[in-house]
Motif scaffolding. Structure first.
Motif, PDB file in Angstrom:
ATOM      1  N   HIS A 324       0.830  -1.200   0.000  1.00  0.00           N
ATOM      2  CA  HIS A 324       0.000   0.000   0.000  1.00  0.00           C
ATOM      3  C   HIS A 324       0.868   1.254   0.000  1.00  0.00           C
ATOM      4  N   LYS A 325       0.239   2.366  -0.207  1.00  0.00           N
ATOM      5  CA  LYS A 325       0.943   3.642  -0.146  1.00  0.00           C
ATOM      6  C   LYS A 325       1.341   3.932   1.296  1.00  0.00           C
ATOM      7  N   ASN A 326       2.420   4.667   1.431  1.00  0.00           N
ATOM      8  CA  ASN A 326       2.914   5.018   2.755  1.00  0.00           C
ATOM      9  C   ASN A 326       2.222   6.296   3.234  1.00  0.00           C
ATOM     10  N   VAL A 327       1.006   6.106   3.709  1.00  0.00           N
ATOM     11  CA  VAL A 327       0.191   7.233   4.178  1.00  0.00           C
ATOM     12  C   VAL A 327      -0.339   6.911   5.576  1.00  0.00           C
ATOM     13  N   PRO A 328      -0.741   7.951   6.349  1.00  0.00           N
ATOM     14  CA  PRO A 328      -1.224   7.721   7.720  1.00  0.00           C
ATOM     15  C   PRO A 328      -2.486   6.854   7.769  1.00  0.00           C
ATOM     16  N   ALA A 329      -2.633   6.154   8.886  1.00  0.00           N
ATOM     17  CA  ALA A 329      -3.847   5.404   9.270  1.00  0.00           C
ATOM     18  C   ALA A 329      -4.073   4.125   8.476  1.00  0.00           C
ATOM     19  N   MET A 330      -3.138   3.735   7.607  1.00  0.00           N
ATOM     20  CA  MET A 330      -3.352   2.514   6.827  1.00  0.00           C
ATOM     21  C   MET A 330      -3.425   1.288   7.726  1.00  0.00           C
ATOM     22  N   LEU A 331      -2.522   1.189   8.669  1.00  0.00           N
ATOM     23  CA  LEU A 331      -2.492   0.013   9.544  1.00  0.00           C
ATOM     24  C   LEU A 331      -3.771  -0.076  10.370  1.00  0.00           C
ATOM     25  N   ALA A 332      -4.223   1.046  10.868  1.00  0.00           N
ATOM     26  CA  ALA A 332      -5.471   1.068  11.658  1.00  0.00           C
ATOM     27  C   ALA A 332      -6.662   0.649  10.808  1.00  0.00           C
ATOM     28  N   ASN A 333      -6.709   1.123   9.580  1.00  0.00           N
ATOM     29  CA  ASN A 333      -7.817   0.764   8.689  1.00  0.00           C
ATOM     30  C   ASN A 333      -7.834  -0.728   8.384  1.00  0.00           C
ATOM     31  N   ILE A 334      -6.648  -1.299   8.190  1.00  0.00           N
ATOM     32  CA  ILE A 334      -6.553  -2.730   7.878  1.00  0.00           C
ATOM     33  C   ILE A 334      -6.998  -3.574   9.074  1.00  0.00           C
ATOM     34  N   THR A 335      -6.449  -3.276  10.245  1.00  0.00           N
ATOM     35  CA  THR A 335      -6.771  -4.089  11.426  1.00  0.00           C
ATOM     36  C   THR A 335      -8.236  -3.909  11.848  1.00  0.00           C
ATOM     37  N   THR A 336      -8.800  -2.738  11.595  1.00  0.00           N
ATOM     38  CA  THR A 336     -10.217  -2.518  11.908  1.00  0.00           C
ATOM     39  C   THR A 336     -11.102  -3.448  11.088  1.00  0.00           C
ATOM     40  N   ASN A 347       0.341 -12.240  14.567  1.00  0.00           N
ATOM     41  CA  ASN A 347       1.617 -11.561  14.359  1.00  0.00           C
ATOM     42  C   ASN A 347       1.426 -10.535  13.258  1.00  0.00           C
ATOM     43  N   LEU A 348       2.177  -9.441  13.344  1.00  0.00           N
ATOM     44  CA  LEU A 348       2.029  -8.381  12.343  1.00  0.00           C
ATOM     45  C   LEU A 348       3.346  -7.637  12.186  1.00  0.00           C
ATOM     46  N   SER A 349       3.643  -7.265  10.953  1.00  0.00           N
ATOM     47  CA  SER A 349       4.821  -6.440  10.687  1.00  0.00           C
ATOM     48  C   SER A 349       4.470  -5.431   9.606  1.00  0.00           C
ATOM     49  N   ASN A 350       4.893  -4.206   9.836  1.00  0.00           N
ATOM     50  CA  ASN A 350       4.606  -3.139   8.878  1.00  0.00           C
ATOM     51  C   ASN A 350       5.841  -2.250   8.749  1.00  0.00           C
ATOM     52  N   LYS A 351       6.307  -2.069   7.507  1.00  0.00           N
ATOM     53  CA  LYS A 351       7.449  -1.193   7.274  1.00  0.00           C
ATOM     54  C   LYS A 351       7.219  -0.393   5.996  1.00  0.00           C
ATOM     55  N   SER A 352       7.927   0.726   5.912  1.00  0.00           N
ATOM     56  CA  SER A 352       7.777   1.593   4.743  1.00  0.00           C
ATOM     57  C   SER A 352       9.122   1.833   4.073  1.00  0.00           C
ATOM     58  N   LYS A 353       9.038   2.217   2.801  1.00  0.00           N
ATOM     59  CA  LYS A 353      10.221   2.589   2.030  1.00  0.00           C
ATOM     60  C   LYS A 353       9.778   3.628   1.007  1.00  0.00           C
ATOM     61  N   GLY A 354      10.144   4.871   1.252  1.00  0.00           N
ATOM     62  CA  GLY A 354       9.731   5.925   0.342  1.00  0.00           C
ATOM     63  C   GLY A 354       8.224   6.089   0.327  1.00  0.00           C
ATOM     64  N   LEU A 378      -9.719  -0.794   0.097  1.00  0.00           N
ATOM     65  CA  LEU A 378      -9.345   0.345   0.936  1.00  0.00           C
ATOM     66  C   LEU A 378      -8.584   1.374   0.095  1.00  0.00           C
ATOM     67  N   PRO A 379      -8.806   2.655   0.306  1.00  0.00           N
ATOM     68  CA  PRO A 379      -8.022   3.672  -0.407  1.00  0.00           C
ATOM     69  C   PRO A 379      -6.519   3.481  -0.151  1.00  0.00           C
ATOM     70  N   ASN A 380      -5.724   3.633  -1.193  1.00  0.00           N
ATOM     71  CA  ASN A 380      -4.251   3.554  -1.132  1.00  0.00           C
ATOM     72  C   ASN A 380      -3.704   2.129  -1.023  1.00  0.00           C
TER      73      ASN A 380
END
Length: 388
Positions: A324-336, A347-354, A378-380
């Motif tokens: 997904h795009k590296n934008v705010p609230a993505m992790l919260a939207n997914i887990t919701t 288990n969960l892991s989330n990382k960004s690159k650019g 979901l958007p993005n």
């Protein structure tokens, strides 16, 4: 069953790791899930919707449309370090032939024989034209201290050279590989003014294009011998040829020949031999295949040039992999969305690159198809994959 399309000749040492019960591979696969490539240009290749990843058996990825891959959720892998020893050895060769004019001497010997001269009668007099300095106690400057540069720096130190290194992006791992006697400088001009020999080991990007230009060369020690086994475009040919004419640069050894360079004096041009060893081809193929398999089978990302490195041991009964795009609230939207289905996240892991991010979620039970579709929409979100 995963389908892998091969471009170029990929070493059997790598291909043999693709188990026939899980993989088919050939150069005429269609609707492929993965691509194995070396130097073939993929910029105009139409990627099928099924394509999940491209693994380049080598380091440079300028033959792959990285932006298009990222936008389509296609992971691109390369194999840093797999060809490092092969390039390191060629750097040593380049320093020697750039210093002692071995190439010129060999050509002269052949010319004498071809003209009918008894070579034994002219060797002692003729050899003076090819005299050059030893490497011992000279100073080597290494630009780029990654997998290759660090090996070059250490072996040059073992040969009795004084070594200066420059790398503004020096990682902790790379720093730990360096001998403590190597002078790591923060200002590249400090390296320029001291080095009798300079070798570059950096990626070609918009920022490094023509990095070695007139200004850089003018800061170098007069009579420097310059070695380029990285990428031809990093050096400004006009500036280099002008410096060779004036003696500012004594010799230019490049692994990226073109007609202008080959015809110029004091240029030693090789046909891109840097990683051309059986061992290097095998190492690159094995590493490329292993990374591709781990991504296809487990969703783990190692050495991707466009997405972050994320790796987790498998747990639970289902793994969801989300690009997904590296934008705010993505992790919260997914887990919701997942929590609405009453699924436990083990288990969960989330990382960004650019501009991009990658989320892996191991779930304690299977997720309903409609929930997976909700995550996809979901958007993005760029791509969602479920691995059971």
């Amino acid at each position: 069953m995963y389908r892998i399309k091969t471009f170029n000749k990929i070493s059997p040492m790598g291909l043999n790791r693709l188990e026939p019960e899980h993989y088919t591979y050939s150069d005429n696969e269609t609707d492929e899930n993965g691509i194995l490539v070396r130097s073939a240009k993929l910029h105009d290749y139409p990627f099928p919707a099924s394509l999940l990843a491209i693994a380049r058996a080598g380091v440079g990825v300028n033959n792959i449309p990285i932006d298009r891959c990222s936008e389509s959720g296609i992971a691109v892998f390369n194999t840093p370090g797999a060809n490092a020893n092969a390039v390191k050895e060629l750097v040593l060769c380049a320093m020697l032939i750039g210093s002692r004019d071995v190439d010129g001497g060999i050509q002269w010997v052949r010319q004498q024989v071809e003209s009918g001269v008894d070579i034994t009668t002219v060797v002692e007099k003729g050899k003076s034209a090819f005299v050059g300095p030893e490497l011992f106690k000279k100073t080597l400057g290494v630009i780029g201290l990654g997998a290759i540069g660090s090996l070059v720096a250490n072996v040059a130190l073992d040969m009795g050279m004084d070594v200066y290194g420059y790398d503004p992006f020096l990682s902790v791992d790379a720093a730990l590989r360096l001998d403590r006697h190597i002078h790591v400088v923060k200002d590249i001009n400090e390296l320029y003014k001291r080095a009798d020999y300079i070798t570059i080991h950096i990626h070609y990007t918009e920022k490094t294009a023509h990095m070695i230009d007139e200004k850089a060369i003018s800061a170098m020690k007069r009579g420097v011998r310059f070695i380029n086994l990285a990428r031809g475009e990093i050096v400004d040919d006009d500036a280099m040829l002008a410096a060779l004419d004036t003696g500012r640069v004594a010799t230019y050894v490049t692994d990226f020949p073109n007609n202008r360079l080959v015809g110029a004096p004091h240029v030693v041009a090789m046909p891109h031999l840097g990683a051309s060893t059986p061992e290097s081809e095998q190492n690159c193929a094995i590493m490329a295949v292993d990374q591709l398999k781990d991504y296809l089978e487990n969703g783990n990302i190692r050495n991707s040039v466009n997405f972050p490195s994320v790796s987790m041991e498998r747990s639970g009964v289902m793994r969801m992999c989300i690009i997904h795009k590296n934008v705010p609230a993505m992790l919260a939207n997914i887990t919701t969305l997942l929590s609405k289905d009453g699924v436990n996240v083990e288990n969960l892991s989330n990382k960004s690159k650019g501009d991009y991010a990658y989320t892996m979620v191991d779930l304690g039970s299977k997720v309903a198809d409609d929930v997976i579709e909700d995550v996809k929409h979901l958007p993005n979100v760029i791509r969602v994959r479920v691995i059971e």
